[in-house]
Design an enzyme around this catalytic site. Structure first.
Site, PDB file in Angstrom:
ATOM      1  NE  ARG A  55      -3.039  -6.037  -5.793  1.00 45.31           N
ATOM      2  CZ  ARG A  55      -2.071  -6.334  -4.916  1.00 45.31           C
ATOM      3  NH1 ARG A  55      -1.553  -7.544  -4.835  1.00 45.31           N
ATOM      4  NH2 ARG A  55      -1.594  -5.391  -4.121  1.00 45.31           N
ATOM      5  CB  ALA A  57       3.728  -0.368  -7.330  1.00 44.33           C
ATOM      6  CD  GLN A 205      -6.790  -4.821  -3.693  1.00 46.72           C
ATOM      7  OE1 GLN A 205      -7.701  -4.577  -2.903  1.00 46.72           O
ATOM      8  NE2 GLN A 205      -6.620  -4.135  -4.790  1.00 46.72           N
ATOM      9  CG  ASP A 246       0.334   1.781  -5.962  1.00 46.02           C
ATOM     10  OD1 ASP A 246      -0.127   1.617  -4.821  1.00 46.02           O
ATOM     11  OD2 ASP A 246       0.362   0.890  -6.819  1.00 46.02           O
ATOM     12  CG  ASN A 256      -0.543   2.123  -0.714  1.00 48.69           C
ATOM     13  OD1 ASN A 256       0.003   1.438  -1.578  1.00 48.69           O
ATOM     14  ND2 ASN A 256      -1.015   1.588   0.405  1.00 48.69           N
ATOM     15  CE  LYS A 257      -5.777  -0.713  -4.096  1.00 48.60           C
ATOM     16  NZ  LYS A 257      -6.402  -0.401  -5.419  1.00 48.60           N
TER      17      LYS A 257
HETATM   18  O1  MRU Z   1      -4.741  -1.801  -7.032  1.00 48.57           O
HETATM   19  P1  MRU Z   1      -3.586  -2.587  -6.494  1.00 48.57           P
HETATM   20  O2  MRU Z   1      -4.016  -3.822  -5.787  1.00 48.57           O
HETATM   21  O3  MRU Z   1      -2.516  -2.830  -7.524  1.00 48.57           O
HETATM   22  O4  MRU Z   1      -2.954  -1.618  -5.412  1.00 48.57           O
HETATM   23  C1  MRU Z   1      -1.743  -1.985  -4.817  1.00 48.57           C
HETATM   24  C2  MRU Z   1      -1.312  -1.134  -3.707  1.00 48.57           C
HETATM   25  O5  MRU Z   1      -1.853  -0.092  -3.423  1.00 48.57           O
HETATM   26  C3  MRU Z   1      -0.058  -1.598  -3.005  1.00 48.57           C
HETATM   27  O6  MRU Z   1      -0.044  -1.182  -1.681  1.00 48.57           O
HETATM   28  C4  MRU Z   1       1.148  -1.004  -3.730  1.00 48.57           C
HETATM   29  O7  MRU Z   1       1.119  -1.292  -5.089  1.00 48.57           O
HETATM   30  C5  MRU Z   1       2.408  -1.482  -3.163  1.00 48.57           C
HETATM   31  S1  MRU Z   1       2.799  -3.149  -3.606  1.00 48.57           S
HETATM   32  C6  MRU Z   1       4.281  -3.469  -2.911  1.00 48.57           C
END
Ligand code: MRU
Length: 358
Positions: A55, A57, A205, A246, A256-257
């Site tokens: 996981r 991006a 996370q 993302d 983003n998350k």
């Molecule tokens: O659902 P996830 O854990 O893949 O979400 C990830 C995020 O939102 C991160 O902040 C994003 O991918 C940036 S990773 C450098």
């Protein structure tokens, strides 16, 4: 920056030594167990991305790039058209695993672009070019993370408190990561920061991955529940917020998350600068604004019962479980990319970033 195969092998996603499988560190099992998985089939790669074994991006982009190469080696069609059609189908399948992060489709498109641009070559020559392309995607990410970390570090002072949400560290990318890269780079140079990591409900996370990565690196990290961010800001403990992204739309809105946009609103209230850090591969100039970003919805059990010894809600209770939200560009102080720090107006300045390519 010279990148060696041991730099790649040290990342949470890499190609196996013989090049026939993708190796990932299973992020679902952290922080309690360090387990590596070997992905060989399209279904295994799809599931690993879908279930967040891999996981973040950039990491899912790297995984998809390597995945396309591994699948290209297995493809039986030896005529160009049959090979291309099969690879396009495989690419569509991998992209359908998670819709929000643009890096996934970006990496698949780069791999398909190699096939489309080499009609006159034999399949074995194309496979060799695909290998070069997926390794390039990975190497570029290592370089991009290092540059983003340098730019991010220039925005903060020794001793500053930094709040971060979700995980945008080495596990989610390569080497330093993006949003926590500046603190890891700072640590290497003897500069200390105080990081507040939101635990990041519902998949944690921040707790499972960000506090783990920072603690292991010797960075001063304090884990907080998401609903404590306002209090630590009000106490004056946070001088900047650093988050990943993302998908960044052409006007600077970004996904983003889930919970990121709430952090941005709080930061604005308390007058704290709020930065999103990400490589240019996360910028989607074909997406005009946040309204067009598709937000993934996930299994309600992540809210009702995951992590608990018994469910914390009745099974019939309705849940809404979007995995991401969109932060309005007006709340952003700047976007920190590997090509520099982009300030408002984002619609104008993001475009300039890509004009340098032409
Ligand atoms: O659902 P996830 O854990 O893949 O979400 C990830 C995020 O939102 C991160 O902040 C994003 O991918 C940036 S990773 C450098």
């Amino acid at each position: 920056m010279t990148i060696t195969s041991s730099d790649r092998m040290g990342c949470s996603v890499h190609l196996s030594e013989e090049g026939r499988s993708v190796i990932i560190l299973d992020q679902r099992q952290l922080p309690n167990r360090q387990v590596y998985m070997e992905l060989k089939t399209a279904e295994e790669i799809y599931d690993a991305i879908k279930t967040l074994a891999v996981r973040g991006a950039p990491a899912i982009g790297i995984c998809a790039g390597y995945g396309m190469y591994v699948l290209a080696l297995q493809e039986a069609a030896e005529d160009y058209d049959g090979f291309r059609t099969a690879m396009e189908k495989a690419g569509d399948y991998l992209v359908s695993s998670r819709p929000t992060a643009v890096n996934l489709s970006w990496a698949v498109q780069r791999m398909l672009g190699v096939i489309a641009g080499n009609t006159g070559k034999s399949i074995s020559e194309i496979r060799e070019l695909l290998l070069q392309e997926c390794v390039a995607i990975h190497d570029e990410d290592i370089g991009m993370c290092a540059r983003i970390s340098e730019y991010g570090l220039s925005l903060i002072k020794p001793g500053d408190g930094i709040l971060t949400h979700c995980n945008a560290g080495p596990l989610a990318t390569s080497k330093y990561g993006t949003a926590i890269g500046p603190m890891l780079l700072g640590k290497e140079r003897g500069i200390d920061f105080k990081v507040f990591a939101d635990e990041t409900r519902p998949l944690l996370q921040g707790a499972r991955l960000t506090s783990y990565e920072l603690q292991k690196a010797g960075v001063d990290v304090t884990l907080i529940c998401d609903n404590m961010a306002s209090l630590v800001m009000k106490n004056g403990w946070v001088q900047a917020c650093f988050v990943g992204c993302d998908r960044i739309a052409a006007n600077g809105d970004f996904a983003n998350k889930i919970g990121t946009s709430g952090v941005a609103i709080l930061a604005r209230h308390y007058g704290i600068p709020f930065y999103s850090l990400g490589p240019v591969s996360t910028i989607d100039m074909n997406c005009p604004s946040g309204k067009e970003i598709r937000i993934e919805e996930r299994d309600p059990e992540e809210i009702r019962s995951l992590w608990y010894q018994e469910p914390m809600a009745l099974p019939e209770v309705k849940c809404f479980n979007p995995a991401f939200d969109v932060t309005d560009h007006e709340l952003l102080t700047a976007i920190v990319t590997d090509r520099g720090i982009v300030y408002p107006p984002f619609d104008v300045n993001l475009k300039k970033l890509f004009e340098k390519d032409q």
